[in-house]
Write an enzyme that holds these catalytic residues in place. Structure first.
Site: not given
Length: 511
Positions: A167, A197, A201, A235, A254, A259, A359
């Site tokens: 991505k 990714h 998990k 995050e 993003d 995700h 973030k």
């Protein structure tokens, strides 16, 4: 991970505990950060788990001027200290090779074709090639075109050729469609592995097991019993060394089309007819196509954007977003997004899905919280100290992977008092802790040809179709006040107001 795999696109092969078949893994961007921090450690974990074939070679390709020995030494630096001098490390190092080249130069791919032919003979890899693009997005289409011109994308019954694309896949709907057209002019859909990714998990994969292998939960997984769903991806880090990229992308692009949408679809999908790749992805795609798109007025009422300012995090003062390296001093790029979405189908009609990601928030934490409806009759409402509570099921993804369920119970003592208790487990405590990067299962699945955890073209485009209207409105109406939340908090006040308008609130996440 599915229970069966598709090998050479011909027949189903059981692979539980088996090493993948012969292949050469080609890492474009081999000297980059992703390769060093994630891919190499993941490959070495697969070595230790005995899941890589004896007939394996890894070819790194990058513009950096490195010798094979330089590359091998560089790789070793990013492996655990305990790996030094082990047989596994020696085995792995011997299979690492390097080719310097420019992705825009056809000679790079001519030399690569020649090197791969030699590796086939030396390692008996049978012409099976897995090309991994650990590069900047601008190179994705270019590399695929070069592979096609060099004849490296052609597969048949004797060998397979697969391409892994990181991505972000495009920066809006039109660019995603254009990239799909470009790569599909060279590759078939079953050769394309669009990787996320997050799906490597354990807890994310366990959502399907949890839902579809436990009879006590599936009957109540619908609008009759669930009040709403919250998906949080928080995050503590800022943009780190990605300021130049991030300032042109932002959190919405993003995180949300990939995700967050993956977490939403796994939570909301119907049971697939099997765990075959397309059966699972068909159900995920149905959810994406059922999401109600936001019109301009909806965007203003059901979405929130934010940008972090300076603040305190972990006892230290951290700078605001506009002071980060590579970020414009008057940047209007969002670092926080909250949204309210609805799924227009029978199971989820009237159940809002609240999403938030950002973030420099108070904690690093990702979870899916299923908030169940209150009891229709509060039998114990007059009991002393009684507080109204609801049952909440929380699937925690990071930093601790686990599942918890809260419910009411009588507090011991002579008085009838009701309190809320948690029943929970953590994967590391129950099954043992392993230092996985999240890429192990995805790399392994690529090698065996199992595309269950990877996005199809239609899924990527459906995700962007939800995000595009929000991008359009935000582009037309610049933010009134940025920054609008301090680092170390849970985001702007408007995100709380988004929930309060529906008489709800974000779940309080404890340290």
């Amino acid at each position: 991970m599915a229970a069966t795999s598709r090998a050479n696109q011909e027949s189903d092969v059981e692979y539980a505990g088996k090493a993948a078949g012969p292949c050469v893994l080609v890492l474009f961007g081999a000297a980059g950060d992703l390769t060093k921090r994630k891919l190499i450690p993941a490959l070495f974990n697969l070595v230790r788990a005995k899941l890589l074939p004896e007939s394996l070679a890894v070819m790194g390709v990058s513009v950096d001027d490195l010798s094979v020995e330089d590359f091998r030494n560089q790789v070793s630096e990013f492996l655990p200290a305990a790996a030094g001098g082990t047989e596994d490390l020696q085995w792995f190092r011997q299979r690492l090779f390097y080719e310097r080249g420019d992705f825009a130069d056809p000679n790079t791919f001519s030399k690569l074709q020649e090197r791969l032919g030699k590796l086939d003979l030396e390692y008996h890899s049978e012409g099976n090639y897995l090309f991994y693009m650990a590069t900047a997005p601008r190179f994705f289409g270019q590399i695929v075109q070069q592979l096609g011109k060099a004849g490296l994308a052609v597969q048949d019954k004797r060998c397979w050729r697969r391409v892994v694309i990181e991505k972000p896949f495009g920066h809006d709907l039109e660019s995603a469609k254009a990239l799909n057209r470009e790569i599909k002019s060279v590759l078939q859909e079953n050769q394309i592995y669009r990787i996320d990714h997050y799906l490597g998990k354990e807890t994310v994969q366990n959502i399907m097991v949890f839902r579809f292998d436990n009879a006590i939960f599936e009957p109540i997984w619908n609008r009759r019993y669930i009040d709403h769903v919250q998906i949080t991806n928080a995050e503590t880090v800022g943009v780190e060394r990605r300021g130049g990229y991030f300032d042109t992308a932002g959190t919405l692009r993003d995180m949300v089309p990939n995700h967050v949408m993956q977490l939403l679809t796994l939570t909301a999908m119907e049971s697939p007819v099997s765990f075959q790749a397309d059966a699972v992805r068909n159900e995920q795609a149905k959810v994406l196509h059922s999401l109600l798109h936001l019109n301009s007025e909806d965007v203003l009422q059901r979405s929130v954007r934010g940008q972090y300012g300076e603040g305190m995090l972990g006892g230290e003062r951290v700078p605001g977003y506009r002071s980060e390296s590579g970020v414009a001093p008057e940047s209007r790029t969002e670092t926080f997004v909250a949204m309210k979405l609805n799924i227009d189908n029978w199971r989820w009609a009237g159940v809002p899905f609240y999403l938030r990601t950002g973030k420099r928030l108070a904690q690093r934490h990702t979870e899916i919280a299923i908030q169940f409806k209150r009891m229709p009759f509060e039998l114990f409402r007059n009991a002393p100290f009684h507080k109204l509570h609801t049952n909440t099921l929380v699937i925690q993804i990071q930093p601790v992977e686990g599942i918890s369920l809260s419910f009411g119970a009588k507090i011991p003592g002579p008085l009838l008092r009701v309190g809320s208790v948690d029943m929970s487990f953590e994967y590391s405590k129950y099954f043992g802790a392993d230092a996985y990067t999240g890429y192990e299962v995805l790399l392994y699945d690529c090698m065996i040809g199992d595309a269950t955890l990877f996005q199809r073209a239609d899924m990527v485009e459906a995700g962007w179709s939800v995000v595009d209207p929000v991008l359009d409105v935000w582009r037309a109406l610049p933010p009134r006040k940025f920054p609008n939340y301090a680092s170390g908090t849970w985001g702007p006040a408007e995100a709380d107001q988004l929930m309060e308008l529906d008489d709800r609130q974000w779940r309080k996440i404890e340290p």
